[in-house]
Design an enzyme around this catalytic site. Structure first.
Site, PDB file in Angstrom:
ATOM      1  N   SER A   1       0.871  -1.037   0.317  1.00  0.00           N
ATOM      2  CA  SER A   1       0.351  -0.197   0.022  1.00  0.00           C
ATOM      3  C   SER A   1       0.744   1.508  -0.146  1.00  0.00           C
ATOM      4  O   SER A   1       1.928   1.145   0.288  1.00  0.00           O
ATOM      5  CB  SER A   1      -1.423  -0.386   1.101  1.00  0.00           C
ATOM      6  N   LYS A   2       0.433   2.378  -0.250  1.00  0.00           N
ATOM      7  CA  LYS A   2       1.207   3.975  -0.213  1.00  0.00           C
ATOM      8  C   LYS A   2       2.132   3.571   0.478  1.00  0.00           C
ATOM      9  O   LYS A   2       3.228   4.169   0.516  1.00  0.00           O
ATOM     10  CB  LYS A   2      -0.653   4.845   0.223  1.00  0.00           C
ATOM     11  N   ARG A   3       1.497   3.265   1.938  1.00  0.00           N
ATOM     12  CA  ARG A   3       2.783   3.845   2.828  1.00  0.00           C
ATOM     13  C   ARG A   3       4.299   2.561   3.003  1.00  0.00           C
ATOM     14  O   ARG A   3       5.010   3.135   3.461  1.00  0.00           O
ATOM     15  CB  ARG A   3       2.147   3.670   4.648  1.00  0.00           C
TER      16      ARG A   3
ATOM     17  N   GLY B   1       5.340   3.494  -0.084  1.00  0.00           N
ATOM     18  CA  GLY B   1       6.152   4.041  -1.027  1.00  0.00           C
ATOM     19  C   GLY B   1       5.676   3.762  -1.875  1.00  0.00           C
ATOM     20  O   GLY B   1       4.344   4.160  -1.921  1.00  0.00           O
TER      21      GLY B   1
ATOM     22  N   GLU C   1       3.667   7.027 -10.486  1.00  0.00           N
ATOM     23  CA  GLU C   1       5.046   7.150  -9.486  1.00  0.00           C
ATOM     24  C   GLU C   1       6.055   6.674  -9.853  1.00  0.00           C
ATOM     25  O   GLU C   1       7.163   7.548 -10.252  1.00  0.00           O
ATOM     26  CB  GLU C   1       4.551   7.195  -8.002  1.00  0.00           C
TER      27      GLU C   1
END
Length: 420
Positions: A201-203, A205, A211
């Site tokens: 997930s996002k956390r 990276g 991105e």
RNA sequence: GGCGCAUUCGUCUAGUGGCCUAGGACACCGCCCUCUCACGGCGGCGGCACGGGUUCGAAUCCCGUAUGCGCCUCCA
């Protein structure tokens, strides 16, 4: 009969790398088998900016080269059909109304099972499956109802999806059977995890295709790396082109255990694929990338810099830091120039008269100068590098000086030697 | 809690009963190459979750335990 598979993302926003992984396996399977890969947007939740997100997803898939067949379809467009089918089941006694919603009857005894393409036989006791809501009280179909309806409508033969859907599968099989519709084959892929073992997930990276793109990863590398998460060709081969992946991909070699996403290995793959590109193609990618990132640097110079950087960087995103000195002024750290004055002066003299001003001539001249000063190449060239590129780390010095041009190179040497 | 899925070096994986003193890759460490960085070359570190079976023989088959993950929504 050629298989028909699909990717069915919900249009919540950007395309997640985990979604790309699932899409890729479907796509490779379809391309290998000569089948079709469909794109279906599961937009039963109307409250979000469906349009923008859908375009965004399409754009990301296109960039990655995961092209789909036929038109993009939308779950929303099939709401009426879903309701019709649900009504039909009510009429046939296979479903019933419940507080305004329609529920499908599930059997209470026995088991429901399937031969999973990836995990083998999976069986679930029917007593653990409750009657599921097909149509909500507000008239919208639920995911677990709409999805099999659409698979049926689209003639989907193989459903390859994340293993978080395993417990949905028996329900969907029962629905399809209630319709008298063909039941596709199911294969459940393991999820991709972050370094902590939780779903990526996002956390952890970067997770959005955007991105990775912004950091200068290229599709070939992402596709190659992702293909190896849960699939392998043999015990040695890792670096493969897209055509090779298509030719070699088979479901038999897909594993069932979850894989941790390793950014370091992706970066390595990116470097390898970047180095594999023909120089002119590399230049195209680099120019496009820099434009996307908002750099207005001279295109001819960017192209000329390709031979200096292609072997050296593993992401296009490293270019501005690594070769930016070709396009903008530098401010060398004086501390790094300490003790380099004699060599700087000698370099200035040499560069004033080197003819022609080419890397090989520059190298000969500077080596001779270093020799006269009794300096080892390592000692001699580092101050020049710092003065000219502004950094301890740079592309080849002589090539860099040539590209920079005599005038600029001399200016920088002067500036570095000047004040003291 | 119930149901399900998974379990080989730190990570990705090869391995489908003897070819395994468990192979490759990334990362890490050392050496070489070398104008820095990178590339490349050579070498090193490091693993079959645990316990029972089955078998002449198990990383490979069976059972159990442990751990992790997922689902159990009129979310997708």
């Amino acid at each position: 009969m050629p298989p028909v598979v699909r990717m069915a993302p919900s249009p919540t926003g950007f395309l997640h790398i985990g979604g790309v992984h699932t899409a890729l396996f479907n796509w490779l399977f379809a391309r290998h088998e000569g089948g079709e890969f469909r794109l279906r947007i599961e937009n039963t939740d109307t409250s979000r900016e469906v349009d923008e997100a859908t375009q965004h997803i399409e754009e990301s898939l296109r960039w990655l080269g995961l092209t789909w067949d036929g038109p993009v379809t939308f779950q929303l467009d099939r709401m009426e059909r879903c309701e019709q089918e649900a009504r039909r089941l009510v009429d046939e006694g296979k479903a019933y109304e419940d507080e305004g919603a329609i529920r499908i009857r599930m059997p209470d005894e026995g088991t429901t099972g399937w031969d999973d393409l990836i995990r083998g036989r999976v069986e679930v006791a029917n007593e653990t499956i409750e009657d599921l809501v097909a149509i909500r009280a507000d008239g919208r179909p639920t995911y677990n109802f709409a999805s099999p309806v659409e698979d049926w409508l689209d003639g989907i033969t193989h459903v390859l999806r994340g293993d978080d859907h395993i417990s949905n599968t028996p329900k969907q099989i029962r629905i399809l059977e209630a319709f008298g519709a063909p039941v596709p084959q199911y294969g459940h892929l393991a999820n991709i995890l972050g370094p902590d073992g939780k779903k990526l997930s996002k956390r952890h990276g970067a997770v959005g295709v955007d991105e990775f793109r912004a950091e200068g990863y290229i599709p070939e590398a992402i596709v190659n790396y992702l293909a190896l998460l849960g699939w392998s060709y043999d015990d040695k081969t890792e670096i493969m082109t897209v055509p090779e992946l298509i030719e070699r991909f088979t479901l038999e070699r897909v594993g069932a255990s979850p894989a941790v996403f390793d950014y370091a290995k992706l970066e390595h793959f990116n470097g390898v694929h970047l180095r594999m590109l023909p120089p002119d193609e590399y230049a195209e990618r680099l120019v496009t990338y820099l434009r996307e990132q908002g750099y207005d640097w001279n295109e001819q110079l960017i192209r000329a810099a390709v031979p200096l950087v292609q072997e050296k960087i593993s992401r296009l995103g490293e270019f501005p830091q690594f070769a930016g000195f070709l396009f903008r002024d530098v401010q060398p750290d004086p501390a790094l120039l300490d003790g380099g004055a004699p060599m700087l002066a000698a370099a200035r003299e040499e560069l004033e008269r080197v003819e022609p001003f080419t890397a090989d001539r520059i190298e000969v001249a500077l080596r001779a100068a270093a020799d006269r000063l009794g300096l080892k190449p390592r000692q001699a060239f580092q101050p020049i590098r710092v003065a000219v590129t502004g950094s301890k780390v740079s592309p080849g010095l002589f090539e860099s000086i040539e590209l920079l041009g005599r005038e600029t190179a001399l200016e920088r040497l002067n500036a570095a030697a000047g004040p003291s």
